[in-house]
Design a protein around this motif. Structure first.
Motif, PDB file in Angstrom:
ATOM      1  N   UNK D   5       0.847  -1.190   0.000  1.00 52.18           N
ATOM      2  CA  UNK D   5       0.000   0.000   0.000  1.00 52.18           C
ATOM      3  C   UNK D   5       0.882   1.240   0.000  1.00 52.18           C
ATOM      4  N   UNK D   6       0.834   1.963  -1.080  1.00 51.80           N
ATOM      5  CA  UNK D   6       1.663   3.152  -1.202  1.00 51.80           C
ATOM      6  C   UNK D   6       0.922   4.375  -0.680  1.00 51.80           C
ATOM      7  N   UNK D  22       5.039  13.053  -9.806  1.00 49.88           N
ATOM      8  CA  UNK D  22       4.067  12.002 -10.117  1.00 49.88           C
ATOM      9  C   UNK D  22       2.688  12.433  -9.620  1.00 49.88           C
ATOM     10  N   UNK D  23       1.674  11.712 -10.057  1.00 49.01           N
ATOM     11  CA  UNK D  23       0.326  12.015  -9.609  1.00 49.01           C
ATOM     12  C   UNK D  23       0.232  11.783  -8.108  1.00 49.01           C
ATOM     13  N   UNK D  29       5.760   3.650 -11.037  1.00 45.52           N
ATOM     14  CA  UNK D  29       5.949   2.220 -11.311  1.00 45.52           C
ATOM     15  C   UNK D  29       6.044   2.011 -12.819  1.00 45.52           C
ATOM     16  N   UNK D  30       6.713   0.928 -13.184  1.00 45.74           N
ATOM     17  CA  UNK D  30       6.892   0.627 -14.612  1.00 45.74           C
ATOM     18  C   UNK D  30       5.629   0.055 -15.246  1.00 45.74           C
ATOM     19  N   UNK D  31       4.860  -0.673 -14.444  1.00 46.55           N
ATOM     20  CA  UNK D  31       3.672  -1.304 -15.022  1.00 46.55           C
ATOM     21  C   UNK D  31       2.574  -1.393 -13.972  1.00 46.55           C
ATOM     22  N   UNK D  85      -2.076   1.604  -5.076  1.00 45.91           N
ATOM     23  CA  UNK D  85      -2.203   2.585  -6.159  1.00 45.91           C
ATOM     24  C   UNK D  85      -0.844   3.222  -6.447  1.00 45.91           C
ATOM     25  N   UNK D  86      -0.521   3.397  -7.729  1.00 42.32           N
ATOM     26  CA  UNK D  86       0.714   4.101  -8.095  1.00 42.32           C
ATOM     27  C   UNK D  86       0.507   4.813  -9.422  1.00 42.32           C
TER      28      UNK D  86
END
Lengths: 317, 317, 317, 317, 317, 317
Positions: D5-6, D22-23, D29-31, D85-86
Motif C-alpha cells: 500500500x503506497x 508524479x500524480x 511504477x513501470x507497469x 495505487x501508483x
C-alpha cells in the motif's frame, strides 16, 4: 483583364486595431488567379514533435500584421506598386490525418503555382514545406533554398514516420525537389544524437551555417556569397521562427538557445534581393506560447520583407 | 432580388481554428443591404473611465466565435433558416476624438437602420450605445430596453463631460430615446457616491434589479414579467459584459464582484424571445485583460443567443 | 483635535487608473493615531507551505481598489461619514526570518491597538493572523472569530515548526487568544491526513462549517445564528481568499475546489453587521498567480465590506 | 507477494512544491502489475478539432496534484488504506499518426486490464476513450458509463474521419463497448447542426441530461437514480473537463458556456460511490490555455475523487 | 529654506516588495516647489493609434522601480547627493477629451517649470510630449532634443486630427519649440507610406539615425558627436520605449522589429551627460501587454539613468 | 560494480512532451552513489529580498529540459558516453526556517561529495550556494569560482541577517571556502548604495568584470585568461540567471538591465572546458514570473553545457 494593384487598408480609413483580419489588411481573395504573389495560411500542427499550437499561426500573424504600412523605410521597396498581392485565406487541411493533409496542401499549391503566383506561406509547422516544394518543383524544377532554422530537419524517420516536421529536407533531397549545392541552412545549433544531423546535409552539398559561426557578426557577407553562387536558379525561403534566439521569438514549439538576432533575420531576408525567388514560408509560430503576439509580430514583419525581395518589386529611389 | 440565407462555414469544410475571422464564420459583407440582421463591430474605447482595451473587442469576439454552429441545441432556434445574416465589419471610428466618433457611429447605424436590418453590435465601450439608440429611435421611436450591467450608467457628467461610458442612459432619457417604464436594468451593484445612482433611473420608471435581488435564483420569472409588460414596443438589449460576476467575464474594464452567473445571462437573453427586438449590443469586452479569450467566448455565445431571439427566427420542433 | 473624516479621492479629481496607490485612494498616514480604522499591509509570505507570492498581496489589493467608491449601494453603508479611516502602509517585516517577523508584526499592531484603531489587514499569508491576534488580545481579551478558509489551519507542527500558515489557530487556542465557542470556521473542505483536522477545532467548541454543508444555499441564516450566539464579545474576521472556490479567486497558494461563491463571501461579511468587530484580515492573495488582479479585486471589495460592518458605521436610509 | 500500500509523499518529508512530479506524489511504477488502481497519462491531442494542447495534460495534472493529501475530508474515503495505487507513467503514443496511436493505447490498456488494475486516465483529448473502452470491454463486456461533457461526441464522421475526439461514443455503440441504457451523458449543451446530436444517443437508450435541466440544482438525485438503474454492471466514468462551465475550467479546447459548476462535478463523482467502477478518465485539459494550472487543479481533484469511489475503497467512520 | 535631499527608502528599512509605490521609493510630494528634479506621471493614452494601455504606465513604472538603489555602479553618479528629487504624482488628465487633456498637461508643467524643477516624465503615450515642450519652451526657448523612437512622429494629420501620438514633432517644429539642427532622432525604422516620414525631419535639420545605421555598433560615438554639436543649448530627452527592439520592451502599442538593444539605450542616455538637460520623458509603456512588468523595468532604469545625467549631479570618484 | 552509463530517454521511445519529468529525461536515482555527476534540485526561496518563486525553479527547469538530446552539436561533447549521470531529486528543505534549511542543504551535499559525485544544482535562490560550497570545501579546499550574476552578492548583512541571497560570497570569503584570486565575477552592474559592492570583492582578489566591460564583445578571451590563471585548482560555477539581460531571462526575482546575452552566457560555460570543475549551480529561476518557461529553458540548456565541461567528458571528433 488589367492587373489590379491592391493596397493595404490605410490607418486613415480604418483604425489599425480594427477592420478585416487579413494579412497586411489586404483584400481577401478566393484564389491566386490574377495575383503575382499571395499570402496563404496553412493551419497545420500535427507534424509537431514537442509543443503544438501552430495551427493558430496564420490567424495570429494576420492579426499582428495590422501595423504594416506599404512602404519599406529601410530598403525603399514598394511592393504594392508593381505586384498584385492579396490574401487568399487558409488551406482546408484535415487536422485528424497527417497524410491526407499533405495531399490537400500539395493540391492547393498546385493551383497557386498554375496561376503563376508566388506563395508567401504562413505556417503551420515545418512539415508543410514538403508538399509546398512538391508543388513548386513541378513548375520550377529543383530549387535552391535559404533555410533558416535551429534544426536541420533532415531526420530520416521519427517515431517510425517519414513525414513529420523534422524530416522535410531529407525527403526534399530524396525526391529531387532541391538542388543541394544551392541550399544554405542558417542558424543550426543545440543538441542532437550525433554529428550526422549536420554532416548529412553537408554531404548533400548544403551550406550548413551553424549559429556559432556568425555570433556578433553581420550576415550580409554570407548573403552576398549565396547570391553569387545561386545565379538564376529558382530559389525558396523557408524560415522557421525558431531560427532566432528564443527570447526574440518565444512562441514556437522547439526553442533552442544561442540563435540569431532579429537583425540577422532581417539581413538574411533583405540579402535575398536579386535572387529568383519563387516562394517563401514562415513556419512554426505557436500563438498559445506567446499570447500577446510578439512572435507573430516578428513573423508578419519577416513575411513583408520576403514580399519585398520577390522578383519584380520596385524600389523607390 | 431573392433573399440569400447565409450559413456559418462548416467545420467539415475548414477547420474551426482557421478560415475567415468573421463573426460565426459568416460571409463578410460591405453593408447591411439585403440583410435581416448583421453583426457589426464598434472598436471604440476612449469613453472608458478605468481600464481601456475594448477597441480590440470586436476582433476577439469574432475569433472566439469560431466554435459556434448554426443551431441552438437548447432552444431549438435555427436563425439562419429564416433570416439573412452576415458580418458587415467595423465602424471606422476616429480614435482620437470622442465626439467625432459618436457622429460617425450614428451615421453608420443610420444606414443599417435604413436598410431594414437589425444590428447586433460587438463593442467597444458602453458610450457607443448612445449613438446606436439615436439611429434606431429615428425609425422606431422611444424603445424599451433590457439593460444588463453592474452599473446604471446614468451619470450626469464625468470629469466635466456629458458623453462617456458612464452616461449613455441619462442622455437616452433626456433625448427621449427610451421609454422609461419599458426599461429594465439588471445586475446593478457595488459602490457609488450616493443612492442617487439607482434612485434616478427608478424615478424615470426604470425597473432597477439589483444583483442581490436574484442571488441563487432563476431570472426566468423576471423575464416573463418583462415580456408581459412591454408588449409590442420596440425593444433593445444592451448587455455590458461586466453584468456577470468578474470570474465569469474577467476581460473588462470596471469589474464589480457579486454579479450574475452565465446561466442567469443566458436566461435573460433567452427570456427575450417574443419581444419586438430591434437591435442588441454586447459591450465592454477588453481583450488585453483576458488574453486567452474567455470573456470574448462568453460574448460570442451571448450574441448568438441574441440573434436567436430576433423576431422572425424559426424554432425547429 | 477634531477627528478628520477622509474620503477616497474622487474619479472626477483624478482618473481611477492614476493617482496614489493607496487602499481605496485614501490618504497615506504614518501611523494609526487619530484613526478609527486603518488599512495596513503585511507583505509576508515565508510561512507558506506551497506556492509563495503573498508578499505582493498588499500592493496588488491597493491597485485593484481603485474602482471603489465611498458608498455601498447594496447595504447603504457610508463608512467614511462616521469613521476616520486611512491607509497606514506596510509593516516592515524581516523577510529572511520568520520568527523575527512575527515579533515585528506583533509590535506594530500593539501600536495600532493602543491608538484605539481597528486594523483592516491586507496579507500576507495566514501566519500573520497569530501576531495580530496576540496584539488585539492584550486589549480585548479572548475574541470570537469568523474564520473563512478552505483549511482549518490548526496543525500542531509542520515540518517541525510551530508557527506557519497552517498552525495559527492551534496556537491561538493554546495561548487563549480566541474563545472557542465564539469561533466559526466556514468553507473547510478538501483533503487531509485524518479527520482530526476538523475534529480538533470542534473539540475546542468551534463551529466548523464544511463547504458541502452550504452548497447552493445562502449563508445569511448561518450568519444570523452566529450573531445570536456571540453577543457583545469582541470579534475578529480572518478571511483566507482560498475560502472561495478557486475559479473565483485563483491567485492564492493552496487552492482547493468545491468552495464558496463570491456571493456567499459577501453574505458572510455583510452578515457580520452588528457584531462587536475589533479587527479584520484578508490573507493569502498571491499576485504572481493572477497577473491581471482578479483575486486582488475580490480582496479589495471584501475589505471594503469589512469596513462597512465595523461598529459605528452609519447606514444611510 | 503481499500487496503493497503506497502513500503519497507527505508534506512533512518533502515540501509540496518539490519532490517527484508524479500524480499525488505516489511512487512511479513501470507497469500495473500488483496494483489495484493506477494513474496513467495519455499525452495525445491529434484528434482535436479546435484548440490543441492536451498532450501536456498529464504533466500539468500531476504538477497540480501536489497539494492532495491521502484522506477525503468530505466523504471520509481513505483510498490508500485498502487499495494499492501508483503512477505508471505515460503511454508512448505516436504523435504523428492518429491510427497508430489508437493501436498503441489499446495495447497499453490491454496490459493494464490483464493485470487486474483499474486505470485512472489523465488525458489527452477525448479520442483516447475509444481504445480504452476497447481494452476494458474484452474483460468486462459492454459497460455502463457516466459521461460528463458539453458535447455528446457521437458524430459519425468529422472531415471524413471516423476516429476523432468528436466520435468516440458513436464508435463505442457500434462496437458494442457500452450498454446504451446504462449510459448517462451529463452537461450537454451549446450549438450544433441539428437536434440529431442529442437525439441519436437517446435513440440508443442513453440518458441525455442537458445542462439546462439541472441549472441551480443538486445532481445528487440524478446520481441516486443512476445508481438504482445500473446495478452491478461494470461502469466507466469519462469526464471531459469542458463539462464544467468554462470559467471553472478554462484550459480546454472547445469550451461552451452554460455548463456545470465544480460542485455539480463533485456531486457526480461522489454519486458514483457504490457503482461497479472498472475505470475512469479525465480528458481535454489543455495547459497552454491556462498557464497557472487552474484547470489541471480541477482535474487532479476530480481524479482523486474518482479513486475514492472505486470498489473496495475504505471509508473511515 | 534649506534644500532637502531625499533618499530612496532603503531595503533595510522596508522590504523592496513593500512600502510606498512611488518612483524609486522616494517621498511623495504635492508639487515641484523646492525640488531640483521631479518624477511625474501622465496617465494618458487616448492619442494612441494602435494598442492602448499607456494610461497605466506611470503606475507600473513606479512598481518596477522598487529595486533601484541610489548609486549608479557603472557611472558612479550619485544623484541624490546633490539634487533634491521627489515623486510629485500624476497629472489629472481628462481621459474623455484629448484637447482638454493637452491643456491640463501644459498647465501642470507650467507650474513645474516655474518652480525651477526639471521634470522626468513617466508616460503615457507620445502625444504628451507636445504640451510638455510647450511649457518648457516658455522658459528655455527652442530646445535641442534626443528623441529615441521607432517612428519619427512627424505626421501632419492622422484620421483628420492634428494632435495625436504620431504628430508631436511636426507640431513642435511648427510652433518653434525645438531647434531642428539640435534634434537627433535615433532608432527610426520599419514601414511607412513614403520616404517623406524621414525626409521631412531631415529637411528641418534633424539628425535622423535609422536603426540600421547602428546595428552591431556602440552608440557612444554618435553621442559624442551630438554633445559636440549642441553646446549649451537647453536639451530634452524624449524616449519612446518602442525605440528598443520589441523583445527588449514588448509592452508597448506600436512595436516594430529591428530596433535598439538595451545596451544602446543605456549608451544614449549615459551619453547625454554634460548636456544642458532641462527635462526628459519615457513614454509608451503599456502594461496590459506585459503583465510581469519587464518593459516597465526597462523604463524605470532608463528614467534613473536620465536623472543621473541632469546638470548638477555629482559623480563619486 | 561496473559503472552504468545512463542516456536521456529518446524522443523515439516516448514523445518529448511526455514521460518522466526528470532533468533531461534521465533516470531518477535515490542518491549520488555510483554517479560521476548528478542533477539535484534545491527548491528554496526564503533567502530572497525581492520577488520570490524560485522554490519552483527545479521543477520547471526539469520540464523545460525535455528537448535536450545527449550530444552537443556545437562542441561535440558527448557527456553520457563517459560519465554516469542521473537526477537525484530535490533536497527536502524546511521552507519555514532559513537556518535549518541551510543545515539540511549542507548535509545533503556532504553525502553527494562523499559519493565522489559532482553536483549540478538547480536552484533555488542564491543563498543555497553557501551550504553547497561548505560541503565541497571539506573535500576540495578553497575553490576558485566562475560567478555570473548582476550582483556581487557580497553584502555583509541584510535587514540584520548574515545569511541571505545577497550575502553568500562575503561569507564564503570569511569562511575560507573560496580562493579570492581564482574567483571571477562576471556581469555585475546596475545600482547600489556605494562603490563598496564591487570594491570589496576586488580587495579580496576577485576579478570583477562589470557588464559594461564586455558589451558587444565575445567573452571567449576572458575565459582563456581565466583558464590560464586558475590551473588545476578546484573550480565551481555559480550562475545566477539574472546575469543575462532580463529580456533573455525574465523569470527571476531581481532583474537588472544591461546584462549578458545568451551567447555570452554560452561562451562563459563553454570557456570553462579544461578547468578542474567540482560542481556547478544555476540559481534564481522564478517560474511564476515566466509562465511559459522561457527562463527555465535557458537554465536547462546552460546546465547541460555545464555538464559538458566537467572533467572526464568525452568530445567526439
Amino acid at each position: 483583364m488589367a492587373k489590379e494593384f491592391y493596397q493595404p487598408l490605410s490607418g486613415n480609413e480604418m483604425p489599425r486595431f480594427a477592420g478585416p483580419a487579413t494579412m497586411m489588411r489586404l483584400p481577401a481573395k478566393e484564389s491566386a488567379e490574377g495575383l503575382d504573389a499571395c499570402f496563404v495560411g496553412v493551419p497545420f500542427d500535427i507534424g509537431t514533435s514537442n509543443r503544438s499550437g501552430t495551427r493558430h499561426g496564420p490567424r495570429q500573424i494576420r492579426a499582428e500584421s495590422c501595423m504594416l504600412r506599404p512602404y519599406n523605410m529601410a530598403t525603399r521597396a514598394a511592393p504594392f506598386d508593381s505586384l498584385s498581392v492579396a490574401d487568399i485565406g487558409d488551406v482546408p487541411i484535415n487536422t485528424f490525418n497527417l497524410k491526407d493533409s499533405i495531399r490537400i496542401i500539395e493540391e492547393h499549391y498546385d493551383a497557386i503555382v498554375e496561376a503563376g503566383c508566388a506563395p508567401l506561406t504562413m505556417g503551420g509547422d515545418h512539415t508543410i514545406t514538403l508538399p509546398i516544394l512538391r508543388a513548386l518543383e513541378k513548375k520550377h524544377g529543383p530549387m535552391g533554398m535559404v533555410h533558416v532554422d535551429a534544426h536541420a530537419d533532415v531526420n530520416d524517420i521519427m517515431f517510425g514516420e517519414t513525414v513529420t516536421h523534422g524530416t522535410p529536407f531529407r525527403r526534399a533531397v530524396e525526391e529531387g525537389l532541391v538542388h543541394g549545392p544551392s541550399v544554405a541552412q542558417i542558424g543550426l545549433r543545440a543538441t542532437g544524437y550525433t554529428a550526422e544531423d549536420f554532416d548529412w546535409p553537408r554531404s548533400q552539398g548544403f551550406r550548413v551555417v551553424q549559429a556559432e559561426e556568425f555570433w556578433y557578426k553581420s550576415l550580409a557577407p554570407l548573403m552576398d556569397e549565396i547570391r553569387g553562387q545561386t545565379g538564376d536558379r529558382p530559389m525558396y525561403i523557408s524560415f522557421d521562427v525558431d531560427g532566432p534566439d528564443p527570447p526574440f521569438a518565444p512562441g514556437t514549439g522547439s526553442p533552442e538557445i544561442g540563435g540569431l538576432t532579429l537583425i540577422q533575420a532581417l539581413e538574411i531576408i533583405r540579402g535575398c534581393r536579386g535572387l529568383n525567388m519563387v516562394g517563401c514560408d514562415l513556419v512554426e509560430v505557436s500563438p498559445p506560447y506567446d499570447p500577446f503576439g510578439n512572435t507573430a509580430l516578428v513573423a508578419a514583419n519577416l513575411l513583408f520583407e520576403m514580399l519585398c525581395v520577390l522578383p519584380g518589386v520596385e524600389y523607390r529611389s
